[in-house]
Design an enzyme around this catalytic site. Structure first.
Site, PDB file in Angstrom:
ATOM      1  CE  LYS A 178      -1.756   2.843   3.319  1.00  0.00           C
ATOM      2  NZ  LYS A 178      -1.654   3.641   3.042  1.00  0.00           N
ATOM      3  CD  GLU A 251      14.303   0.624   7.687  1.00  0.00           C
ATOM      4  OE1 GLU A 251      14.995   1.668   8.066  1.00  0.00           O
ATOM      5  OE2 GLU A 251      14.725  -0.739   7.210  1.00  0.00           O
ATOM      6  CB  CYS A 285      14.303   8.692   6.761  1.00  0.00           C
ATOM      7  SG  CYS A 285      15.163   7.715   5.830  1.00  0.00           S
ATOM      8  CD  GLU A 382      11.229  12.876   9.829  1.00  0.00           C
ATOM      9  OE1 GLU A 382      10.344  12.057  10.768  1.00  0.00           O
ATOM     10  OE2 GLU A 382      12.241  12.692   9.647  1.00  0.00           O
TER      11      GLU A 382
HETATM   12  P1  NAD Z   1       3.329   8.570   7.795  1.00  0.00           P
HETATM   13  O1  NAD Z   1       3.564   7.589   9.101  1.00  0.00           O
HETATM   14  O2  NAD Z   1       2.238   9.620   8.286  1.00  0.00           O
HETATM   15  O3  NAD Z   1       2.618   7.328   6.259  1.00  0.00           O
HETATM   16  C1  NAD Z   1       2.978   6.485   5.748  1.00  0.00           C
HETATM   17  C2  NAD Z   1       1.851   5.343   5.797  1.00  0.00           C
HETATM   18  O4  NAD Z   1       1.702   4.608   7.283  1.00  0.00           O
HETATM   19  C3  NAD Z   1       0.961   5.631   4.225  1.00  0.00           C
HETATM   20  O5  NAD Z   1       1.443   5.325   3.545  1.00  0.00           O
HETATM   21  C4  NAD Z   1       0.053   5.727   5.890  1.00  0.00           C
HETATM   22  O6  NAD Z   1      -1.439   5.983   4.506  1.00  0.00           O
HETATM   23  C5  NAD Z   1       0.583   4.706   6.738  1.00  0.00           C
HETATM   24  N1  NAD Z   1      -0.760   4.887   7.411  1.00  0.00           N
HETATM   25  C6  NAD Z   1      -1.238   6.099   8.275  1.00  0.00           C
HETATM   26  N2  NAD Z   1      -1.554   5.652   9.328  1.00  0.00           N
HETATM   27  C7  NAD Z   1      -1.409   4.485   9.295  1.00  0.00           C
HETATM   28  C8  NAD Z   1      -1.961   2.958  10.873  1.00  0.00           C
HETATM   29  N3  NAD Z   1      -2.413   3.709  11.825  1.00  0.00           N
HETATM   30  N4  NAD Z   1      -1.868   2.437  10.605  1.00  0.00           N
HETATM   31  C9  NAD Z   1      -1.119   2.005   9.297  1.00  0.00           C
HETATM   32  N5  NAD Z   1      -0.781   2.280   8.080  1.00  0.00           N
HETATM   33  C10 NAD Z   1      -0.594   3.792   8.483  1.00  0.00           C
HETATM   34  O7  NAD Z   1       4.627   8.908   7.837  1.00  0.00           O
HETATM   35  P2  NAD Z   1       4.468   9.573   5.956  1.00  0.00           P
HETATM   36  O8  NAD Z   1       4.259  11.318   6.662  1.00  0.00           O
HETATM   37  O9  NAD Z   1       3.963   9.584   4.989  1.00  0.00           O
HETATM   38  O10 NAD Z   1       6.322   9.825   5.913  1.00  0.00           O
HETATM   39  C11 NAD Z   1       7.273  10.862   6.284  1.00  0.00           C
HETATM   40  C12 NAD Z   1       7.730   9.835   7.356  1.00  0.00           C
HETATM   41  O11 NAD Z   1       8.458   8.743   7.070  1.00  0.00           O
HETATM   42  C13 NAD Z   1       8.920  10.890   7.494  1.00  0.00           C
HETATM   43  O12 NAD Z   1       9.104  11.097   9.117  1.00  0.00           O
HETATM   44  C14 NAD Z   1      10.152  10.297   7.289  1.00  0.00           C
HETATM   45  O13 NAD Z   1      11.320  10.650   8.624  1.00  0.00           O
HETATM   46  C15 NAD Z   1       9.559   9.321   7.367  1.00  0.00           C
HETATM   47  N6  NAD Z   1      11.065   8.084   6.243  1.00  0.00           N
HETATM   48  C16 NAD Z   1      11.303   6.930   6.366  1.00  0.00           C
HETATM   49  C17 NAD Z   1      12.821   6.313   6.017  1.00  0.00           C
HETATM   50  C18 NAD Z   1      13.232   5.155   6.754  1.00  0.00           C
HETATM   51  O14 NAD Z   1      13.844   4.772   6.153  1.00  0.00           O
HETATM   52  N7  NAD Z   1      13.960   5.309   8.100  1.00  0.00           N
HETATM   53  C19 NAD Z   1      12.583   6.601   5.136  1.00  0.00           C
HETATM   54  C20 NAD Z   1      10.914   7.375   4.773  1.00  0.00           C
HETATM   55  C21 NAD Z   1      11.038   7.749   5.462  1.00  0.00           C
END
Ligand code: NAD
Length: 479
Positions: A178, A251, A285, A382
């Protein structure tokens, strides 16, 4: 800021992929081009029954897929990389439209994803013989887990999908993937392109909102969740997965420090430090999110970073001269604008940026801040946007302490002429990856993941691949 030179026709040529078939839905997601802040495409969104059918298809396909050899699965992954490379240009253009990053970086994301895929399928996961003596023969084997749910964010939708996807498939699992509701389109196109590469049901891709992600984490027939996203959502995923004892790889976010030592030439490293801080408009990230510079080179480093900021061209990622695109979505843009306003109120000094450009589009210039209190939100949290604080230190022990004084622990870097001294200091950072004289360098063969609240588990390398498998001991007493 960005000139409109694009068709206003809504693109709707997207489908879900379930059990090898392309499907529509009565639900839809509107997707915004962040360079204009306007809807440019619409794609189907999955409901609960789409998810159940995708999981069922993945379960049904698992038996035959796990019985293939690593070599057979590797061959199909390599074929999938070829298909994606052959369509790199159209995928990159779509990625720029939905994500905002410059076209060259969108193309680089697809190249990086396919190169890492090809690298990972060269890693062997052999059965390990632990004991072989007169009394016994004990082996450690690894078997696939089953159905893997993959949930991805919006900042690098393709490379962050291909990493877990290939890890899961190569190790004999089947997948329901997803993408983020902000950037579902390129992932759906990837699924469409790979529809006939993998057997039906092996790879299912369903777009949807946060609720769909939550349904996946609680689904009784998903064996593992690979989640990439924010710390806050990662914690919800962990709690939800506990009910069915799902395996998880998380991650999550970072607040990466870069410690710049007194022996470096600031001008020589400024370009690299600037890029590692501001690429993808800071929405990475593992971007540098806090800079600690020794007092003896501090002013010179600030001047060199300001010079880099002034050279940077902000604009629509489809224009070839663009260095930095917009923030990806309004939610993140509003968050960063609020952080800029709040930082101004603290009395911190803005070397560049600070002004909010008139729209359309979610554009913010690269913003460098000094004279900032360590307790301010820009240092503690962050930011995930193009604003970075530069702080001074005189004693390196103090810099290490401040760098580690955070609940995040994704990665960090030390910049030094004396690389041995740099490596010794890097080893004291409480992070998953500590670089010296570089930042953001990853590879299929090197584990990546977060310490502390930045994650759980590791991606890539045999360590990452084995997290998609159950270790199983077979212990034979010899007669
Ligand atoms: P987010 O946590 O808002 O969403 C990520 C995904 O989770 C989306 O697909 C979203 O629809 C889904 N989601 C939301 N609520 C959920 C729930 N309750 N249960 C399951 N899935 C759910 O993150 P974002 O804003 O899309 O991404 C940015 C964040 O991701 C930043 O904090 C960034 O640092 C982190 N990130 C980490 C890495 C890594 O490898 N460590 C890589 C890229 C981004």
């Amino acid at each position: 800021m960005a000139q409109r030179a694009e068709s206003m026709t809504l693109r709707t040529d997207f489908s879900l992929l379930i059990d090898g078939k392309l499907e529509q839905s009565e639900l839809a997601l509107d997707v915004i081009n962040p360079a204009f802040g306007e809807v440019f495409a619409r794609c189907p969104a999955a409901n609960r029954s789409h998810l159940d059918r995708a999981v069922k298809a993945a379960r049904a396909a698992f038996g035959a897929w796990r019985n293939k050899s690593f070599a057979e699965r590797a061959a199909l992954v390599k074929k999938s990389s070829e298909v994606l490379r052959a369509h790199q240009a159209e995928l990159a253009e779509l990625l720029t439209r939905e994500q905002g990053k410059p076209l060259s970086q969108a193309a680089a994301e697809i190249d990086r994803g396919t190169a890492q895929s090809d690298g990972m399928v060269g890693i062997e996961i052999p059965t390990e013989v632990l004991v072989d003596d007169k009394q016994s023969h004990i082996e450690l084997r690894y078997r696939p887990l089953g159905v893997i749910g993959i949930i991805t964010p919006w900042n690098a939708p393709i490379s962050l999908a291909l990493g877990p996807l290939v890890s899961a498939l190569y190790t004999g699992n089947t997948v329901v993937l997803k993408p983020s509701p902000y950037t579902p389109l390129t992932t759906l196109k990837v699924a469409e392109l790979l529809k006939d590469v993998f057997p039906p049901g092996v790879m299912n891709v369903i777009a949807g909102g946060d609720q769909l992600g939550a349904w996946m984490t609680e689904h009784a027939d998903i064996d593992k969740i690979s989640f990439t996203g924010s710390v806050a959502t990662g914690k919800k995923v962990l709690v939800s997965a506990a009910a069915t004892m799902k395996r998880v790889t998380l991650e999550l976010g970072g607040n990466d420090p870069a410690i710049i030592l007194d022996d470096v030439d600031p001008k020589a490293i400024a370009k690299k430090v600037f890029f590692a801080s501001f690429v993808n408009s800071g929405q990475v990230c593992m971007a540098i999110k806090r800079i600690y510079a020794h007092e003896s080179i501090y002013d010179e480093l600030c001047t060199a970073l300001v010079a880099e900021a002034k050279k940077t061209k902000i604009g629509n990622g489809l224009e070839p001269s663009t260095d930095l695109g917009p923030l990806q979505n309004k939610m993140q843009y509003d968050k960063v604008v609020a952080l800029i306003d709040e930082t101004k109120k603290t009395g911190a000094k803005f070397l560049t940026g600070g002004e909010i450009p008139q729209g359309p589009g979610y554009f913010l210039p690269p913003t460098l801040v000094t004279d900032i209190d360590e307790s301010s939100r820009l240092v503690q949290e962050e930011q995930f946007g193009p604003i970075v604080p530069i702080m001074k230190f005189s004693d390196v022990e103090d810099a290490i302490r401040r760098a580690n004084d955070t609940r995040y622990g994704l990665s960090g870097s030390v910049w030094a002429k004396d690389t041995q001294r740099g490596a010794e200091i890097a080893a004291r950072l409480e992070v998953g990856t500590a670089w010296v004289n570089q930042h953001r360098a990853t590879s299929a063969f090197v584990p990546f993941g977060g310490a502390k609240e930045s994650g759980l588990g590791r991606a890539y390398s045999s360590l990452g691949l084995k997290s998609y498998m159950e270790p199983e001991v077979v212990s034979v007493a010899k007669q």
